[in-house]
Design an enzyme around this catalytic site. Structure first.
Site, PDB file in Angstrom:
ATOM      1  N   LYS A   1       2.973 -25.728  21.028  1.00  0.00           N
ATOM      2  CA  LYS A   1       1.584 -25.991  20.650  1.00  0.00           C
ATOM      3  C   LYS A   1       1.336 -25.522  19.213  1.00  0.00           C
ATOM      4  O   LYS A   1       0.688 -26.206  18.424  1.00  0.00           O
ATOM      5  CB  LYS A   1       0.611 -25.315  21.616  1.00  0.00           C
ATOM      6  CG  LYS A   1       0.643 -25.911  23.024  1.00  0.00           C
ATOM      7  CD  LYS A   1       0.236 -27.380  23.042  1.00  0.00           C
ATOM      8  CE  LYS A   1       0.345 -28.027  24.399  1.00  0.00           C
ATOM      9  NZ  LYS A   1       0.239 -29.508  24.366  1.00  0.00           N
TER      10      LYS A   1
ATOM     11  N   ARG B   1       1.906 -10.200  35.904  1.00  0.00           N
ATOM     12  CA  ARG B   1       2.840 -11.296  35.614  1.00  0.00           C
ATOM     13  C   ARG B   1       3.264 -11.167  34.146  1.00  0.00           C
ATOM     14  O   ARG B   1       2.406 -11.004  33.267  1.00  0.00           O
ATOM     15  CB  ARG B   1       2.145 -12.636  35.850  1.00  0.00           C
ATOM     16  CG  ARG B   1       2.992 -13.849  35.506  1.00  0.00           C
ATOM     17  CD  ARG B   1       2.356 -15.146  35.968  1.00  0.00           C
ATOM     18  NE  ARG B   1       1.173 -15.514  35.168  1.00  0.00           N
ATOM     19  CZ  ARG B   1       0.472 -16.633  35.350  1.00  0.00           C
ATOM     20  NH1 ARG B   1       0.818 -17.489  36.311  1.00  0.00           N
ATOM     21  NH2 ARG B   1      -0.577 -16.899  34.601  1.00  0.00           N
TER      22      ARG B   1
ATOM     23  N   TYR C   1       6.929 -23.088  25.440  1.00  0.00           N
ATOM     24  CA  TYR C   1       5.773 -23.976  25.635  1.00  0.00           C
ATOM     25  C   TYR C   1       4.679 -23.642  24.616  1.00  0.00           C
ATOM     26  O   TYR C   1       4.177 -24.508  23.899  1.00  0.00           O
ATOM     27  CB  TYR C   1       5.212 -23.857  27.065  1.00  0.00           C
ATOM     28  CG  TYR C   1       3.791 -24.338  27.167  1.00  0.00           C
ATOM     29  CD1 TYR C   1       3.499 -25.691  27.181  1.00  0.00           C
ATOM     30  CD2 TYR C   1       2.718 -23.425  27.178  1.00  0.00           C
ATOM     31  CE1 TYR C   1       2.174 -26.131  27.221  1.00  0.00           C
ATOM     32  CE2 TYR C   1       1.407 -23.857  27.217  1.00  0.00           C
ATOM     33  CZ  TYR C   1       1.141 -25.211  27.238  1.00  0.00           C
ATOM     34  OH  TYR C   1      -0.163 -25.638  27.258  1.00  0.00           O
TER      35      TYR C   1
ATOM     36  N   ALA D   1       0.752 -36.366  26.241  1.00  0.00           N
ATOM     37  CA  ALA D   1       2.092 -36.405  26.845  1.00  0.00           C
ATOM     38  C   ALA D   1       2.934 -35.214  26.394  1.00  0.00           C
ATOM     39  O   ALA D   1       3.299 -35.116  25.225  1.00  0.00           O
ATOM     40  CB  ALA D   1       2.775 -37.714  26.463  1.00  0.00           C
TER      41      ALA D   1
ATOM     42  N   ASP E   1       2.404 -43.522  29.611  1.00  0.00           N
ATOM     43  CA  ASP E   1       2.790 -42.376  30.443  1.00  0.00           C
ATOM     44  C   ASP E   1       4.194 -42.660  30.974  1.00  0.00           C
ATOM     45  O   ASP E   1       4.507 -43.797  31.310  1.00  0.00           O
ATOM     46  CB  ASP E   1       1.792 -42.217  31.600  1.00  0.00           C
ATOM     47  CG  ASP E   1       1.787 -40.825  32.207  1.00  0.00           C
ATOM     48  OD1 ASP E   1       0.730 -40.174  32.201  1.00  0.00           O
ATOM     49  OD2 ASP E   1       2.861 -40.378  32.688  1.00  0.00           O
ATOM     50  N   ASN E   2       5.033 -41.624  31.052  1.00  0.00           N
ATOM     51  CA  ASN E   2       6.381 -41.855  31.608  1.00  0.00           C
ATOM     52  C   ASN E   2       6.456 -41.484  33.086  1.00  0.00           C
ATOM     53  O   ASN E   2       7.533 -41.505  33.682  1.00  0.00           O
ATOM     54  CB  ASN E   2       7.443 -41.092  30.798  1.00  0.00           C
ATOM     55  CG  ASN E   2       7.347 -39.583  30.988  1.00  0.00           C
ATOM     56  OD1 ASN E   2       6.428 -39.086  31.652  1.00  0.00           O
ATOM     57  ND2 ASN E   2       8.275 -38.847  30.405  1.00  0.00           N
TER      58      ASN E   2
ATOM     59  N   PHE F   1      -9.272 -23.687  26.568  1.00  0.00           N
ATOM     60  CA  PHE F   1      -9.122 -22.449  27.308  1.00  0.00           C
ATOM     61  C   PHE F   1      -8.550 -22.843  28.689  1.00  0.00           C
ATOM     62  O   PHE F   1      -7.537 -23.513  28.728  1.00  0.00           O
ATOM     63  CB  PHE F   1     -10.419 -21.627  27.242  1.00  0.00           C
ATOM     64  CG  PHE F   1     -10.471 -20.937  25.887  1.00  0.00           C
ATOM     65  CD1 PHE F   1     -10.604 -21.681  24.710  1.00  0.00           C
ATOM     66  CD2 PHE F   1     -10.253 -19.577  25.763  1.00  0.00           C
ATOM     67  CE1 PHE F   1     -10.536 -21.072  23.442  1.00  0.00           C
ATOM     68  CE2 PHE F   1     -10.199 -18.952  24.507  1.00  0.00           C
ATOM     69  CZ  PHE F   1     -10.333 -19.705  23.357  1.00  0.00           C
TER      70      PHE F   1
ATOM     71  N   ASN G   1      -0.748 -22.236  38.300  1.00  0.00           N
ATOM     72  CA  ASN G   1      -2.074 -21.841  37.807  1.00  0.00           C
ATOM     73  C   ASN G   1      -2.979 -21.410  38.959  1.00  0.00           C
ATOM     74  O   ASN G   1      -2.792 -21.813  40.108  1.00  0.00           O
ATOM     75  CB  ASN G   1      -2.711 -22.977  37.010  1.00  0.00           C
ATOM     76  CG  ASN G   1      -1.892 -23.317  35.769  1.00  0.00           C
ATOM     77  OD1 ASN G   1      -1.278 -24.374  35.693  1.00  0.00           O
ATOM     78  ND2 ASN G   1      -1.842 -22.418  34.820  1.00  0.00           N
ATOM     79  N   LEU G   2      -3.953 -20.594  38.621  1.00  0.00           N
ATOM     80  CA  LEU G   2      -4.767 -19.927  39.635  1.00  0.00           C
ATOM     81  C   LEU G   2      -5.526 -20.893  40.557  1.00  0.00           C
ATOM     82  O   LEU G   2      -5.437 -20.775  41.783  1.00  0.00           O
ATOM     83  CB  LEU G   2      -5.756 -18.977  38.935  1.00  0.00           C
ATOM     84  CG  LEU G   2      -6.706 -18.210  39.846  1.00  0.00           C
ATOM     85  CD1 LEU G   2      -5.922 -17.263  40.752  1.00  0.00           C
ATOM     86  CD2 LEU G   2      -7.728 -17.410  39.013  1.00  0.00           C
TER      87      LEU G   2
ATOM     88  N   GLY H   1       3.999 -11.780  30.487  1.00  0.00           N
ATOM     89  CA  GLY H   1       3.436 -12.722  29.517  1.00  0.00           C
ATOM     90  C   GLY H   1       1.933 -12.906  29.628  1.00  0.00           C
ATOM     91  O   GLY H   1       1.331 -13.553  28.774  1.00  0.00           O
TER      92      GLY H   1
ATOM     93  N   SER I   1      -3.910 -25.457  22.711  1.00  0.00           N
ATOM     94  CA  SER I   1      -4.218 -24.473  23.744  1.00  0.00           C
ATOM     95  C   SER I   1      -4.626 -23.152  23.122  1.00  0.00           C
ATOM     96  O   SER I   1      -4.150 -22.788  22.032  1.00  0.00           O
ATOM     97  CB  SER I   1      -2.955 -24.272  24.590  1.00  0.00           C
ATOM     98  OG  SER I   1      -3.091 -23.146  25.424  1.00  0.00           O
TER      99      SER I   1
HETATM  100  C1  UD1 Z   1      -1.486 -20.515  31.751  1.00  0.00           C
HETATM  101  C2  UD1 Z   1      -0.384 -20.360  30.750  1.00  0.00           C
HETATM  102  C3  UD1 Z   1      -0.881 -20.849  29.424  1.00  0.00           C
HETATM  103  C4  UD1 Z   1      -1.294 -22.295  29.538  1.00  0.00           C
HETATM  104  C5  UD1 Z   1      -2.335 -22.452  30.647  1.00  0.00           C
HETATM  105  C6  UD1 Z   1      -2.576 -23.915  30.905  1.00  0.00           C
HETATM  106  C7  UD1 Z   1       0.962 -18.468  31.547  1.00  0.00           C
HETATM  107  C8  UD1 Z   1       1.340 -17.055  31.299  1.00  0.00           C
HETATM  108  N1  UD1 Z   1       0.035 -18.965  30.700  1.00  0.00           N
HETATM  109  O1  UD1 Z   1      -2.613 -19.762  31.323  1.00  0.00           O
HETATM  110  O2  UD1 Z   1       0.116 -20.727  28.445  1.00  0.00           O
HETATM  111  O3  UD1 Z   1      -1.827 -22.753  28.337  1.00  0.00           O
HETATM  112  O4  UD1 Z   1      -1.862 -21.872  31.849  1.00  0.00           O
HETATM  113  O5  UD1 Z   1      -3.513 -24.073  31.913  1.00  0.00           O
HETATM  114  O6  UD1 Z   1       1.456 -19.103  32.443  1.00  0.00           O
HETATM  115  N2  UD1 Z   1      -3.228 -15.621  38.482  1.00  0.00           N
HETATM  116  C9  UD1 Z   1      -3.067 -14.869  39.638  1.00  0.00           C
HETATM  117  N3  UD1 Z   1      -2.327 -15.405  40.645  1.00  0.00           N
HETATM  118  C10 UD1 Z   1      -1.743 -16.642  40.577  1.00  0.00           C
HETATM  119  C11 UD1 Z   1      -1.924 -17.415  39.397  1.00  0.00           C
HETATM  120  C12 UD1 Z   1      -2.680 -16.855  38.384  1.00  0.00           C
HETATM  121  O7  UD1 Z   1      -3.567 -13.749  39.733  1.00  0.00           O
HETATM  122  O8  UD1 Z   1      -1.063 -17.057  41.522  1.00  0.00           O
HETATM  123  C13 UD1 Z   1      -4.060 -15.062  37.403  1.00  0.00           C
HETATM  124  C14 UD1 Z   1      -3.290 -14.884  36.107  1.00  0.00           C
HETATM  125  O9  UD1 Z   1      -2.707 -13.609  36.036  1.00  0.00           O
HETATM  126  C15 UD1 Z   1      -4.388 -15.086  35.070  1.00  0.00           C
HETATM  127  C16 UD1 Z   1      -5.370 -16.049  35.743  1.00  0.00           C
HETATM  128  O10 UD1 Z   1      -5.080 -15.994  37.130  1.00  0.00           O
HETATM  129  O11 UD1 Z   1      -5.066 -13.891  34.858  1.00  0.00           O
HETATM  130  C17 UD1 Z   1      -5.225 -17.462  35.262  1.00  0.00           C
HETATM  131  O12 UD1 Z   1      -3.863 -17.842  35.364  1.00  0.00           O
HETATM  132  P1  UD1 Z   1      -3.369 -19.323  35.061  1.00  0.00           P
HETATM  133  O13 UD1 Z   1      -4.212 -20.294  35.808  1.00  0.00           O
HETATM  134  O14 UD1 Z   1      -1.893 -19.364  35.279  1.00  0.00           O
HETATM  135  O15 UD1 Z   1      -3.710 -19.532  33.524  1.00  0.00           O
HETATM  136  P2  UD1 Z   1      -3.250 -18.673  32.241  1.00  0.00           P
HETATM  137  O16 UD1 Z   1      -2.234 -17.678  32.574  1.00  0.00           O
HETATM  138  O17 UD1 Z   1      -4.480 -18.184  31.579  1.00  0.00           O
END
Ligand code: UD1
Length: 341
Positions: free
Chosen positions: A156, A298, A152, A84, A33-34, A181, A202-203, A300, A127
């Site tokens: 993949k 958002r 990104y 990595a 790991d770096n 997923f 991420n959410l 993409g 992914s």
């Molecule tokens: C994201 C990446 C994906 C990557 C994955 C790794 C994007 C567009 N996609 O996937 O390429 O492989 O992470 O884990 O970034 N959401 C909200 N509010 C937030 C954050 C997220 O509503 O503050 C929603 C998003 O619109 C989505 C869901 O939560 O519908 C999941 O989002 P996220 O956790 O970022 O994952 P992905 O977008 O599916």
């Protein structure tokens, strides 16, 4: 004889959970790991869980000299699980060459070194992003890949192609790409988990940081999607289940059960959950009210993605055992633990 397995990026979120599961199964693990997006403290977390400190070597896989030297000293390695890589989607749009170099040049260097081994069993961290918005749900491995939304995502796709082409002609390489997923959660001990640097993209880490009081409000990106409640649907998989899938895939290669020298598996739960369902489930397991508001979509984002896991279930004899609530509770326990200090 124990098998010596290298885990690149083994101090990261998914990598560290895989190191634990490998050690639980009796493998000898060497982590490379770096520390670009991780910390040496993760070694302590792993050791607390398994009682065994993995061997750790700190270097960057783009450093060909260190990589070559590593494999000269470790010619008895039988398997490599390769994590990595850089993974921030937005950053990859801004810094494409960094992503292509870090995620792909290092992969090429690594595969070249593996050619020197007697046998090279290789697991690649891919992914579901390779499918884009699939035309049919649930998504099977036969679904076509779509033009990547970001550098990104493209790394993949190209990474998979590099491995496939190499395995086709290699005398030693057997490889499996696991298309994850949405990995979430943490080890049930709360000794390891996700450590996002800066604002989480991420959410789930965003949710746990709101609940702990680090952030004010969650923006829910869009409620006008064609889904049950208008918010996007994803397949959230517990990181410990995901880690176990890596061990199952590695064993398949070590036991020479693979039918092709390059195979691909979806790793998910098979169940889709909407953003609002995730919020509700989190509120339930944590007894915390989440402050959120609906904002615009958002860029993409796709509407819905969840896995058809039949192939992984049948061929790898693996299936997810933990549910969304388990994963959210573990993520919450981890968040509380790291903020105590
Ligand atoms: C994201 C990446 C994906 C990557 C994955 C790794 C994007 C567009 N996609 O996937 O390429 O492989 O992470 O884990 O970034 N959401 C909200 N509010 C937030 C954050 C997220 O509503 O503050 C929603 C998003 O619109 C989505 C869901 O939560 O519908 C999941 O989002 P996220 O956790 O970022 O994952 P992905 O977008 O599916």
């Amino acid at each position: 004889m124990t098998s010596k397995i290298v885990v690149t990026g083994g101090l990261g979120f998914i990598g560290s959970h895989v190191v634990v599961e490998l050690q639980n199964e009796g493998f000898e693990v060497v982590v490379i790991d770096n520390l670009s997006n991780s910390s040496k403290d993760v070694l302590k977390g792993i050791t607390e869980i398994t009682g065994i400190e993995p061997i750790f070597e700190e270097f960057d896989l783009r450093d060909k000299f260190s990589l070559s030297d590593f494999f000269k000293r470790n010619s008895d390695v039988t398997g490599v699980i390769h994590f990595a890589a850089s993974k921030a989607v937005g950053e990859s749009v801004q810094l494409p060459l960094l992503y292509y170099e870090n995620n792909l040049a290092s992969l090429v260097y690594l595969l070249k070194e593996l050619e020197q081994l007697k046998e090279a069993n290789f697991i690649f961290s891919s992914s579901c992003t390779v499918y884009g918005q699939a035309d049919e749900l649930p998504i099977t491995e036969a679904a076509p890949t779509k033009v990547a939304e970001s550098p990104y995502g493209n790394t993949k796709q190209i990474g998979e192609e590099i491995i496939r082409d190499t395995a086709k002609v290699s005398k030693v390489l057997n490889a499996i790409a696991l298309r994850y997923f949405n990995p979430i959660g943490a080890h049930e001990s709360a000794n390891i988990g996700e450590l996002p640097i800066g604002t989480p993209q991420n959410l789930v880490p965003y949710i746990t940081q709101i609940a702990i009081g680090l952030r004010e409000q969650l923006s829910v990106f869009g409620d006008d999607y064609p889904t049950n409640d208008g918010t996007c649907i994803r397949d959230y998989i517990h990181v410990v289940d995901l880690a176990k899938a890596h061990v199952a895939a590695l064993k398949r290669l070590l036991e020479k059960k693979n039918t092709e020298n390059y195979e691909v598996f979806n790793i998910g739960t098979g169940k889709g959950s909407s953003v609002l369902e995730v919020i509700n489930a989190f509120e339930e397991v944590s007894n915390q009210k989440l402050n959120y508001k609906i904002v615009g979509r958002r860029a993409g984002d796709i509407t819905a993605a969840y896995a058809d896991t039949t192939k992984a279930n049948e061929v790898l004899d693996w299936k997810s055992e933990l549910n969304l609530q388990d994963a959210l509770l573990s993520a919450w326990n981890w968040e509380q633990k790291i903020r105590q200090i």
